[in-house]
Motif scaffolding. Structure first.
Motif, PDB file in Angstrom:
ATOM      1  N   PRO A   1       0.957  -0.896   0.138  1.00  0.00           N
ATOM      2  CA  PRO A   1       0.131   0.172  -0.123  1.00  0.00           C
ATOM      3  C   PRO A   1       0.582   1.145  -0.143  1.00  0.00           C
ATOM      4  CG  PRO A   1      -0.188  -0.884   2.129  1.00  0.00           C
ATOM      5  CD  PRO A   1       0.737  -2.071   1.146  1.00  0.00           C
ATOM      6  N   MET A   2       0.797   1.966  -1.350  1.00  0.00           N
ATOM      7  CA  MET A   2       1.402   3.414  -0.893  1.00  0.00           C
ATOM      8  C   MET A   2       0.779   4.513  -0.428  1.00  0.00           C
ATOM      9  SD  MET A   2       4.341   3.024  -2.432  1.00  0.00           S
ATOM     10  CE  MET A   2       4.825   1.325  -3.104  1.00  0.00           C
ATOM     11  N   ASP A   3       0.079   4.788  -0.702  1.00  0.00           N
ATOM     12  CA  ASP A   3      -0.926   6.358  -0.217  1.00  0.00           C
ATOM     13  C   ASP A   3      -2.170   5.445   0.585  1.00  0.00           C
ATOM     14  OD1 ASP A   3      -0.978   8.673   0.218  1.00  0.00           O
ATOM     15  OD2 ASP A   3      -1.327   9.066  -2.030  1.00  0.00           O
ATOM     16  N   VAL A   4      -2.485   6.003   1.449  1.00  0.00           N
ATOM     17  CA  VAL A   4      -3.228   6.454   1.999  1.00  0.00           C
ATOM     18  C   VAL A   4      -3.894   8.054   2.468  1.00  0.00           C
ATOM     19  CG1 VAL A   4      -3.126   4.451   3.608  1.00  0.00           C
ATOM     20  CG2 VAL A   4      -2.140   6.719   4.432  1.00  0.00           C
ATOM     21  N   ALA A   5      -5.710   8.551   2.140  1.00  0.00           N
ATOM     22  CA  ALA A   5      -6.242   9.182   2.434  1.00  0.00           C
ATOM     23  C   ALA A   5      -7.809   8.854   2.557  1.00  0.00           C
ATOM     24  CB  ALA A   5      -6.243   9.914   0.739  1.00  0.00           C
ATOM     25  N   LEU A   6      -8.126  10.425   3.467  1.00  0.00           N
ATOM     26  CA  LEU A   6      -9.461  10.344   4.567  1.00  0.00           C
ATOM     27  C   LEU A   6     -10.104  11.078   3.432  1.00  0.00           C
ATOM     28  CD1 LEU A   6     -10.827   9.063   6.843  1.00  0.00           C
ATOM     29  CD2 LEU A   6     -10.673  11.753   7.499  1.00  0.00           C
ATOM     30  N   ALA A   7     -11.553   9.507   2.929  1.00  0.00           N
ATOM     31  CA  ALA A   7     -12.284  10.168   2.147  1.00  0.00           C
ATOM     32  C   ALA A   7     -13.794  11.433   2.817  1.00  0.00           C
ATOM     33  CB  ALA A   7     -12.954   9.288   1.832  1.00  0.00           C
ATOM     34  N   SER A   8     -14.675  12.136   2.291  1.00  0.00           N
ATOM     35  CA  SER A   8     -15.372  12.845   2.467  1.00  0.00           C
ATOM     36  C   SER A   8     -15.962  12.216   3.127  1.00  0.00           C
ATOM     37  CB  SER A   8     -15.941  13.624   1.066  1.00  0.00           C
ATOM     38  OG  SER A   8     -16.380  12.393   0.705  1.00  0.00           O
TER      39      SER A   8
ATOM     40  N   VAL B   1      -3.448   9.033  -3.910  1.00  0.00           N
ATOM     41  CA  VAL B   1      -5.115   8.796  -4.432  1.00  0.00           C
ATOM     42  C   VAL B   1      -5.193  10.415  -3.611  1.00  0.00           C
ATOM     43  CG1 VAL B   1      -4.842   7.640  -2.468  1.00  0.00           C
ATOM     44  CG2 VAL B   1      -7.197   7.946  -3.891  1.00  0.00           C
ATOM     45  N   THR B   2      -5.984  11.130  -3.815  1.00  0.00           N
ATOM     46  CA  THR B   2      -6.351  11.812  -3.416  1.00  0.00           C
ATOM     47  C   THR B   2      -7.969  12.379  -3.070  1.00  0.00           C
ATOM     48  OG1 THR B   2      -3.507  12.916  -4.581  1.00  0.00           O
ATOM     49  CG2 THR B   2      -5.933  14.987  -3.205  1.00  0.00           C
ATOM     50  N   PRO B   3      -8.131  12.437  -2.167  1.00  0.00           N
ATOM     51  CA  PRO B   3      -9.676  13.233  -2.016  1.00  0.00           C
ATOM     52  C   PRO B   3      -9.783  14.911  -2.926  1.00  0.00           C
ATOM     53  CG  PRO B   3      -9.007  12.606  -0.597  1.00  0.00           C
ATOM     54  CD  PRO B   3      -7.623  12.776  -1.222  1.00  0.00           C
ATOM     55  N   ARG B   4     -10.961  14.428  -3.409  1.00  0.00           N
ATOM     56  CA  ARG B   4     -11.374  15.949  -3.805  1.00  0.00           C
ATOM     57  C   ARG B   4     -12.589  16.796  -3.326  1.00  0.00           C
ATOM     58  NH1 ARG B   4      -9.926  17.953  -9.990  1.00  0.00           N
ATOM     59  NH2 ARG B   4     -10.206  19.449  -8.516  1.00  0.00           N
ATOM     60  N   ALA B   5     -12.895  17.367  -3.137  1.00  0.00           N
ATOM     61  CA  ALA B   5     -13.976  18.576  -1.986  1.00  0.00           C
ATOM     62  C   ALA B   5     -14.925  18.154  -3.138  1.00  0.00           C
ATOM     63  CB  ALA B   5     -13.501  20.296  -2.036  1.00  0.00           C
TER      64      ALA B   5
ATOM     65  N   PRO C   1       7.928   2.560   5.190  1.00  0.00           N
ATOM     66  CA  PRO C   1       6.709   3.294   5.191  1.00  0.00           C
ATOM     67  C   PRO C   1       6.498   4.136   3.767  1.00  0.00           C
ATOM     68  CG  PRO C   1       7.987   4.144   6.636  1.00  0.00           C
ATOM     69  CD  PRO C   1       8.691   2.801   6.187  1.00  0.00           C
ATOM     70  N   SER C   2       5.326   4.628   3.521  1.00  0.00           N
ATOM     71  CA  SER C   2       5.269   4.781   2.440  1.00  0.00           C
ATOM     72  C   SER C   2       4.308   6.562   2.481  1.00  0.00           C
ATOM     73  CB  SER C   2       4.070   4.158   1.086  1.00  0.00           C
ATOM     74  OG  SER C   2       3.623   3.268   1.476  1.00  0.00           O
ATOM     75  N   ALA C   3       3.303   6.475   3.006  1.00  0.00           N
ATOM     76  CA  ALA C   3       2.423   7.764   2.940  1.00  0.00           C
ATOM     77  C   ALA C   3       1.880   7.550   5.105  1.00  0.00           C
ATOM     78  CB  ALA C   3       0.800   7.753   2.297  1.00  0.00           C
ATOM     79  N   VAL C   4       1.633   8.656   5.021  1.00  0.00           N
ATOM     80  CA  VAL C   4       0.667   8.885   6.439  1.00  0.00           C
ATOM     81  C   VAL C   4      -0.849   9.707   6.388  1.00  0.00           C
ATOM     82  CG1 VAL C   4       2.513  10.799   7.404  1.00  0.00           C
ATOM     83  CG2 VAL C   4       1.739   9.568   8.933  1.00  0.00           C
ATOM     84  N   TRP C   5      -1.187   9.877   7.534  1.00  0.00           N
ATOM     85  CA  TRP C   5      -2.664  10.751   7.126  1.00  0.00           C
ATOM     86  C   TRP C   5      -3.015  10.951   8.874  1.00  0.00           C
ATOM     87  CZ3 TRP C   5      -5.338  12.833   2.968  1.00  0.00           C
ATOM     88  CH2 TRP C   5      -6.068  13.989   3.378  1.00  0.00           C
ATOM     89  N   VAL C   6      -3.174  12.207   9.031  1.00  0.00           N
ATOM     90  CA  VAL C   6      -4.109  12.154  10.953  1.00  0.00           C
ATOM     91  C   VAL C   6      -5.155  13.266  10.487  1.00  0.00           C
ATOM     92  CG1 VAL C   6      -3.154  13.517  12.740  1.00  0.00           C
ATOM     93  CG2 VAL C   6      -1.231  12.410  11.046  1.00  0.00           C
ATOM     94  N   THR C   7      -6.142  12.418  11.778  1.00  0.00           N
ATOM     95  CA  THR C   7      -7.007  13.012  10.928  1.00  0.00           C
ATOM     96  C   THR C   7      -7.219  14.435  12.299  1.00  0.00           C
ATOM     97  OG1 THR C   7      -8.017  11.575  13.049  1.00  0.00           O
ATOM     98  CG2 THR C   7      -8.559  10.758  10.625  1.00  0.00           C
ATOM     99  N   PRO C   8      -8.304  15.091  12.641  1.00  0.00           N
ATOM    100  CA  PRO C   8      -8.275  15.928  13.250  1.00  0.00           C
ATOM    101  C   PRO C   8      -8.579  15.974  14.935  1.00  0.00           C
ATOM    102  CG  PRO C   8      -9.966  16.832  11.428  1.00  0.00           C
ATOM    103  CD  PRO C   8      -9.311  15.357  11.264  1.00  0.00           C
TER     104      PRO C   8
ATOM    105  N   TRP D   1      -5.909  10.998  15.022  1.00  0.00           N
ATOM    106  CA  TRP D   1      -5.712   9.250  14.799  1.00  0.00           C
ATOM    107  C   TRP D   1      -4.591   9.379  13.334  1.00  0.00           C
ATOM    108  CZ3 TRP D   1     -11.334   6.067  14.082  1.00  0.00           C
ATOM    109  CH2 TRP D   1     -11.868   6.221  15.089  1.00  0.00           C
ATOM    110  N   VAL D   2      -3.848   8.379  13.585  1.00  0.00           N
ATOM    111  CA  VAL D   2      -2.596   8.657  12.740  1.00  0.00           C
ATOM    112  C   VAL D   2      -2.566   7.284  11.876  1.00  0.00           C
ATOM    113  CG1 VAL D   2       0.114   9.244  12.305  1.00  0.00           C
ATOM    114  CG2 VAL D   2      -1.119  10.185  13.980  1.00  0.00           C
ATOM    115  N   PHE D   3      -3.167   7.264  10.799  1.00  0.00           N
ATOM    116  CA  PHE D   3      -2.851   5.967   9.328  1.00  0.00           C
ATOM    117  C   PHE D   3      -1.980   6.346   8.791  1.00  0.00           C
ATOM    118  CE2 PHE D   3      -7.332   7.483  10.255  1.00  0.00           C
ATOM    119  CZ  PHE D   3      -7.805   5.927  10.053  1.00  0.00           C
ATOM    120  N   VAL D   4      -0.749   4.924   8.805  1.00  0.00           N
ATOM    121  CA  VAL D   4       0.448   4.511   8.284  1.00  0.00           C
ATOM    122  C   VAL D   4       0.057   3.435   7.342  1.00  0.00           C
ATOM    123  CG1 VAL D   4       2.872   3.940   8.358  1.00  0.00           C
ATOM    124  CG2 VAL D   4       1.701   5.572  10.267  1.00  0.00           C
ATOM    125  N   ALA D   5       0.434   4.157   5.854  1.00  0.00           N
ATOM    126  CA  ALA D   5       1.179   3.178   4.704  1.00  0.00           C
ATOM    127  C   ALA D   5       2.278   2.377   4.957  1.00  0.00           C
ATOM    128  CB  ALA D   5       0.624   3.876   3.252  1.00  0.00           C
ATOM    129  N   ASP D   6       2.266   1.029   5.850  1.00  0.00           N
ATOM    130  CA  ASP D   6       3.091   0.377   5.567  1.00  0.00           C
ATOM    131  C   ASP D   6       3.632  -0.285   4.787  1.00  0.00           C
ATOM    132  OD1 ASP D   6       5.580  -0.650   7.193  1.00  0.00           O
ATOM    133  OD2 ASP D   6       4.296  -1.683   8.853  1.00  0.00           O
TER     134      ASP D   6
END
Length: 395
Positions: A75-82, A127-131, A359-366, A369-374
């Motif tokens: 898994p190379m990227d993670v992102a929180l969807a809307s 992977v990048t969410p769009r508004a 590791p390849s990516a990280v995403w942090v929620t408000p 919560w820290v998600f890591v693509a390991d």
């Protein structure tokens, strides 16, 4: 026999066969299968690291099941969807997958697992969410960026599919301009799209029918701080070494800064969007593993970067198998998760005692919560931030 009587007879036979089967299982010492776990995805309450997707064995399996029962491949990227879900760029499986945070189920939403069909999405590394819904998928080996609508239909494609470094700006038919190993994409306030082009050591901007260089002069190097970003030199690693040189925009609307993981130079660069000037944010330019003031800190092949809503900056320090953090005031680099040694020593450990593997990516929620693509462990990991890191900067 009437139709009604026939159906009743079938139901009685099915009930009898089921009862007989249960009796055989119990007699043989077997137990009924456990109930399906549909509980929400949450971090461990004690702050330790857990796995939320992937078994650790590379491969593809598990769509429709809980993420921890599924198999991922780098898994190379993670992102929180809307929505309440996590997008996962499943690089080796040529798919974008969606992990529901409401019930833990994982599904495929783009890509057919192949690399040469009309529905293929070869080696997605971003992977990048769009508004408002939809997302961008960066296909590294196909040298394209694909835009998808909320329903999963494809909207448009940037890139010709050929690995070329286009010269100069294009004012017509920008979607047909070539790219070379794009790594990640970011959406600006006006809807234009920035794409980091690893094979050409630069960042390009797609806006309407035009494409233009945004950062990097196309030559590998480390020059140009405090000058125009388009004249500066970046240094992505060789494409053969895997995806590198990710980008991320700061959280303001409109954003103030573009952050660049300058992988081959072992630094994090930033572009001031309102002036177009390039600076080094952190790193000495020499590989190492040192925390402290940003100008003294050292990284080893940082491949991706993330900017939190509190204006902190997160660095995916792939060569050190760790995630690093720059506080919102920009005064100190701190290691947040990872021991510096590649491996997998299990879940349930404190972040600084937990091994990662490239590791390849990280995403942090408000809410921290820290998600890591390991990637090297074929897992997505999760933990809850400590209060000290989660606290926003003073206003």
């Amino acid at each position: 026999m009437s139709t009604a009587n026939l159906l009743n007879s079938i139901r009685r036979l099915r009930a009898r066969d089921f009862a007989f089967g249960v009796a055989v299982l119990l007699f043989a010492g077997c137990t009924a299968p456990p109930p399906v776990d549909t509980s929400p995805v949450t971090p461990n309450s004690d702050g330790t690291v857990s796995t939320v997707a992937g078994t650790g064995d590379p491969g593809f399996a598990g769509d429709g099941a809980r993420g921890t029962l599924a198999r991922l491949s780098q898994p190379m990227d993670v992102a929180l969807a809307s929505t309440n879900a996590l997008l996962i760029a499943d690089f080796g499986n040529h798919r974008i997958r969606l992990l529901s945070l409401e019930n833990g189920e994982i599904t495929t939403i783009a890509g057919d697992g192949e690399s040469d069909t009309p529905a293929s999405l070869p080696a997605p590394c971003g992977v990048t969410p769009r508004a408002g819904g939809g997302w961008l998928a960066v296909s590294w080996s196909a040298h394209r960026v694909e835009e998808f609508a909320t329903d999963g239909s494809k909207v448009r494609t940037w890139g010709t599919g050929f690995a070329e470094c286009a010269e100069g700006d294009v004012n017509t038919n920008a979607t047909a301009a070539p790219l070379h190993a794009p790594r990640s994409a970011a959406v600006m306030a006006d809807g234009s799209v920035l794409v980091s082009e690893q094979g050409c050591h630069r960042v390009r901007r797609f806006r309407g029918d035009s494409i233009a260089d945004y950062a990097g002069n196309g030559a590998a190097g480390y020059v140009g701080d405090n000058g125009p970003a388009v004249d500066a030199a970046l240094q992505a690693t060789d494409v053969a070494d895997g995806p590198a040189m990710g980008i991320f925009l700061s959280p303001e609307d409109p954003p103030d800064e573009l952050f660049i993981a300058d992988t081959g130079n072992h630094v994090i660069r930033q572009v001031k969007l309102f002036t177009g000037r390039m600076e080094t944010l952190a790193g000495t330019g020499a590989p190492g593993f040192v925390d402290g003031p940003p100008e003294n800190a050292q990284f080893n092949r940082p491949t991706q970067v993330y900017s939190g809503r509190d204006h902190s900056v997160w660095i995916v320090d792939s060569g050190n198998h760790a995630i690093r953090h720059i506080d919102p005031l920009g005064t100190r680099v701190t290691t947040v998760v990872g021991t510096g040694v590649a491996g997998f020593n299990g879940d349930g450990r404190a972040p600084l005692e937990t091994q990662l593997n490239n590791p390849s990516a990280v995403w942090v929620t408000p809410n921290g919560w820290v998600f890591v693509a390991d990637a090297g462990n074929h897992r997505v990991r999760l933990f809850q931030l400590a209060t000290a890191l989660a606290t926003p900067a003073p206003q």
